[in-house]
Scaffold this active site. Structure first.
Site, PDB file in Angstrom:
ATOM      1  N   GLU A 264       0.824  -1.217   0.000  1.00  0.00           N
ATOM      2  CA  GLU A 264       0.000   0.000   0.000  1.00  0.00           C
ATOM      3  C   GLU A 264       0.861   1.272   0.000  1.00  0.00           C
ATOM      4  O   GLU A 264       0.339   2.382   0.148  1.00  0.00           O
ATOM      5  CB  GLU A 264      -0.931  -0.040   1.218  1.00  0.00           C
ATOM      6  CG  GLU A 264      -2.362   0.374   0.960  1.00  0.00           C
ATOM      7  CD  GLU A 264      -3.058  -0.419  -0.138  1.00  0.00           C
ATOM      8  OE1 GLU A 264      -2.975   0.023  -1.298  1.00  0.00           O
ATOM      9  OE2 GLU A 264      -3.674  -1.453   0.152  1.00  0.00           O
TER      10      GLU A 264
ATOM     11  N   HIS B 169     -12.635  -2.661   2.480  1.00  0.00           N
ATOM     12  CA  HIS B 169     -11.208  -2.823   2.746  1.00  0.00           C
ATOM     13  C   HIS B 169     -10.829  -2.436   4.181  1.00  0.00           C
ATOM     14  O   HIS B 169     -10.477  -3.302   4.979  1.00  0.00           O
ATOM     15  CB  HIS B 169     -10.438  -1.979   1.715  1.00  0.00           C
ATOM     16  CG  HIS B 169      -8.964  -2.170   1.741  1.00  0.00           C
ATOM     17  ND1 HIS B 169      -8.163  -1.925   0.656  1.00  0.00           N
ATOM     18  CD2 HIS B 169      -8.124  -2.548   2.735  1.00  0.00           C
ATOM     19  CE1 HIS B 169      -6.911  -2.177   0.970  1.00  0.00           C
ATOM     20  NE2 HIS B 169      -6.854  -2.553   2.226  1.00  0.00           N
TER      21      HIS B 169
HETATM   22 ZN    ZN Z   1      -5.195  -2.842   3.487  1.00  0.00          ZN
END
Ligand code: ZN
Length: 210
Positions: free
Chosen positions: A71, A151
């Protein structure tokens, strides 16, 4: 504490508080043009400072043997458009419940003002992609927190401690709202009521001395 030591400390706390499980969640700290970030594939309570990669704001690996969190593009996108110096991303339970069922978290408690009022749910995109990074950046505009559809959640701060506390607050607000929905219809604070809170915080009454 160095930025990498802070990642270890708050990584442990995130696991202890149940904000993340397994190898999910990631944290970062920006110092100048460098960003220390948690590595990919390592549980946040098993980190050592040397394990944490350092990247520059353009995304080049500067230090460390492990790959930065998947990420990282989202973290860098947020640093590129905000004054954030730290970012916390988790898959906390109530945050994820709201992110999978709603388009925003309404302000039912005045502490929501610490996150910027209404918390928006960023549109869904595959984890780690530039699309998700762009969606999160848009949802964060003018805010300290956002949820990510199906998420989790993300918060930003001037320090990692601040970003972490805002993640705890985001989770608490989501829990209050979700539990409230199970009991009845939570009352959402009006703009006027929220403005009055800001006014009160800026002009606290002084207790007269005897
Ligand atoms: Zn995540």
């Amino acid at each position: 504490m160095s930025p990498r030591e802070q990642l270890c400390e708050y990584g442990r706390r995130a696991v202890d508080l149940g904000l993340v499980i397994g190898t999910s969640g990631n944290l970062s700290v920006r110092e100048g043009d460098l960003v220390a970030v948690t590595p990919s594939g390592v549980a946040l309570d098993r980190l050592t400072p040397e394990m944490c990669p350092v990247v520059d704001v353009a995304g080049h690996l500067v230090e460390g043997d492990l790959q930065p969190s998947s990420e990282t593009p989202m973290h860098l996108a947020v640093y590129g458009t905000t004054d954030a110096r730290a970012i916390v991303h988790t898959h906390s339970v109530f945050g994820t419940v709201v992110a999978t069922t709603m388009t925003e978290l309404p302000p039912v408690h005045y502490n929501a003002l610490m996150l910027g009022g209404v918390v928006k749910v960023a549109e869904y995109a595959t984890y780690g992609t530039p699309e998700l990074a762009a969606n999160v950046r848009a949802a964060l505009e003018g805010k300290r927190a956002a949820l990510m559809a199906n998420h989790g959640g993300v918060t930003i701060g001037g320090t990692l401690e601040e970003a972490f506390e805002l993640t705890r607050l985001l989770e608490w607000l989501c829990e209050v709202y979700v539990r409230g929905l199970g009991v009845g219809k939570p009352t959402v604070l009006t703009d006027e009521q929220l403005a009055a809170v800001v006014d009160r915080a800026l002009n606290p009454p002084e207790f007269p001395r005897l």
